[in-house]
Design a protein around this motif. Structure first.
Motif, short mmCIF file in Angstrom:
data_model
loop_
_atom_site.label_atom_id
_atom_site.label_comp_id
_atom_site.label_asym_id
_atom_site.label_seq_id
_atom_site.Cartn_x
_atom_site.Cartn_y
_atom_site.Cartn_z
N LEU A 46 10.03 6.07 -10.07
CA LEU A 46 11.35 5.42 -10.01
C LEU A 46 11.23 3.91 -9.78
CD1 LEU A 46 13.25 8.04 -7.80
CD2 LEU A 46 13.39 7.72 -10.29
N GLY A 47 10.23 3.47 -9.04
CA GLY A 47 10.08 2.05 -8.78
C GLY A 47 9.33 1.81 -7.49
N THR A 48 9.27 0.54 -7.09
CA THR A 48 8.56 0.12 -5.89
C THR A 48 9.37 -0.92 -5.14
OG1 THR A 48 6.38 0.55 -6.89
CG2 THR A 48 6.44 -0.96 -5.01
N ILE A 49 9.36 -0.86 -3.82
CA ILE A 49 9.97 -1.90 -3.00
C ILE A 49 8.91 -2.46 -2.05
CG2 ILE A 49 12.30 -0.95 -3.12
CD1 ILE A 49 11.89 0.25 -0.36
N ASP A 50 9.03 -3.76 -1.73
CA ASP A 50 8.14 -4.40 -0.77
C ASP A 50 8.95 -5.43 0.00
OD1 ASP A 50 8.45 -6.56 -2.52
OD2 ASP A 50 6.52 -6.21 -3.50
N LEU A 51 8.29 -6.24 0.83
CA LEU A 51 9.00 -7.19 1.67
C LEU A 51 9.63 -8.32 0.86
CD1 LEU A 51 6.62 -7.38 4.75
CD2 LEU A 51 8.81 -6.19 4.56
N LYS A 52 9.14 -8.57 -0.35
CA LYS A 52 9.75 -9.59 -1.20
C LYS A 52 11.00 -9.07 -1.89
CE LYS A 52 5.36 -11.95 -2.16
NZ LYS A 52 4.40 -12.35 -3.21
N ASP A 53 11.02 -7.81 -2.18
CA ASP A 53 12.18 -7.16 -2.84
C ASP A 53 12.39 -5.82 -2.15
OD1 ASP A 53 14.19 -6.48 -4.54
OD2 ASP A 53 12.89 -6.07 -6.27
#
Length: 256
Positions: free
Chosen positions: A190-197
Motif C-alpha cells: 500500500l505504501g510507506t510512511i516515515d518522519l518526513k512524510d
C-alpha cells in the motif's frame, strides 16, 4: 706433235706414298683423332650479332623452407623484469622468446593446444595456448591477497502489526532511518510512511507515525504508530514502534 711425257717412277711412288698416308690417318681410332686435334677456334662475333649461347650447368631449384612463419602477437613483461615476445605459429602452436635486456635466454614452445613451462634462475614461466603468459619468482614473497571490501550490512528490525482494518504494518528501524511499510493481508503493498512524510489515508483509515517527545537510550526518538478509523468518527489505536505492541486505544463513543 710432242708425245705425252711418260710418268716417271718417282712420281708414281710419291702418289703411292700419299695414298698410303691418307689410309693410315683414317685408320686411327676416332677418340685418338679428337684427342690429338687442336682446340677449334671460337666463332667470331660480328657486330650486331649476339654471342653464341654457351652451355652452363643447370642449377636445381631451391627447396622451399619447411619452417613455418611466425606471426608476432604481443610482448609481455615477466615477474623478474625480463620480457617474452610471443608469436603464433599455427593452430594450437605458440612460441615465446624470453629476453633479459638484449640477451635471449631461450624459447618456450607450446603445441597441440597445451601450455608450455619454463624455468630460468628461479623464474617460472607458463605459456598458454591463447598467447598469454604468467610468471613468478621463487625467492620473491608471495603477494598477499588484497582485502575485499565487505558489503555493507544494514541492521534493520521490524515489528509486525495487524491493524483493526485487517491490513498489516511493519515498523522498521535501521541505517536508512525509521519507517512503516503498509500492505494488505495478502501482501499487496500500500505504501510507506516515515518522519518526513508521516501520514497516509487509505479507504477512510489514517495511518500516522508520531514522535513521543522522549529520546531513547540509543539517542533515537521514541516513536509511536497510530491508526485512526475515520469511518467510525475517530476511533484510534496506538502501537509501540519498536515492539508493535498495542499501548493505547481511544474510542469515540466511550471516550477513552
Amino acid at each position: 706433235m710432242r708425245s705425252p711425257r711418260p710418268t716417271s717412277r718417282r712420281t708414281a711412288f710419291r702418289t703411292t706414298a700419299v695414298l698410303a698416308g691418307a689410309t693410315a690417318v683414317l685408320a686411327l681410332p676416332v677418340g685418338a683423332a679428337f684427342a690429338d686435334s687442336p682446340a677449334a677456334p671460337q666463332p667470331r662475333v660480328l657486330p650486331g650479332v649476339e654471342r653464341p649461347a654457351v652451355d652452363r650447368p643447370i642449377t636445381p631449384p631451391t627447396a622451399p623452407s619447411s619452417k613455418p612463419a611466425r606471426g608476432y602477437v604481443t610482448t609481455a613483461r615477466l615477474a623478474d623484469g625480463s620480457v617474452a615476445k610471443i608469436y603464433e605459429i599455427g593452430v594450437g602452436h605458440v612460441e615465446a622468446d624470453v629476453f633479459a635486456g638484449t640477451t635471449r635466454l631461450g624459447t618456450l614452445a607450446g603445441r597441440d593446444g597445451r601450455p608450455a613451462y619454463g624455468r630460468y634462475n628461479g623464474l617460472h614461466i607458463t605459456l598458454y595456448p591463447n598467447g598469454t603468459v604468467s610468471s613468478w619468482v621463487e625467492d620473491a614473497p608471495k603477494p598477499k591477497p588484497k582485502p575485499q571490501p565487505k558489503p555493507e550490512v544494514v541492521q534493520e528490525s521490524a515489528a509486525r502489526i495487524v491493524m483493526p482494518d485487517g491490513n498489516v504494518a511493519e515498523a522498521v528501524y535501521g541505517a536508512h532511518g525509521d519507517r512503516v511499510d503498509l500492505s494488505t493481508a495478502n501482501g499487496h503493498r500500500l505504501g510507506t510512511i516515515d518522519l518526513k512524510d508521516p501520514n497516509v489515508l487509505n479507504d477512510g483509515w489514517m495511518y500516522k507515525l508520531v514522535r513521543d517527545g522522549r529520546d531513547g537510550r540509543d539517542g533515537r526518538h521514541v516513536l509511536k504508530f497510530v491508526v485512526i478509523d475515520g469511518k467510525s468518527g475517530g476511533n484510534s489505536w496506538v502501537y509501540d514502534f519498536d515492539s508493535g505492541r498495542l499501548i493505547e486505544r481511544y474510542m469515540v463513543a466511550t471516550g477513552k
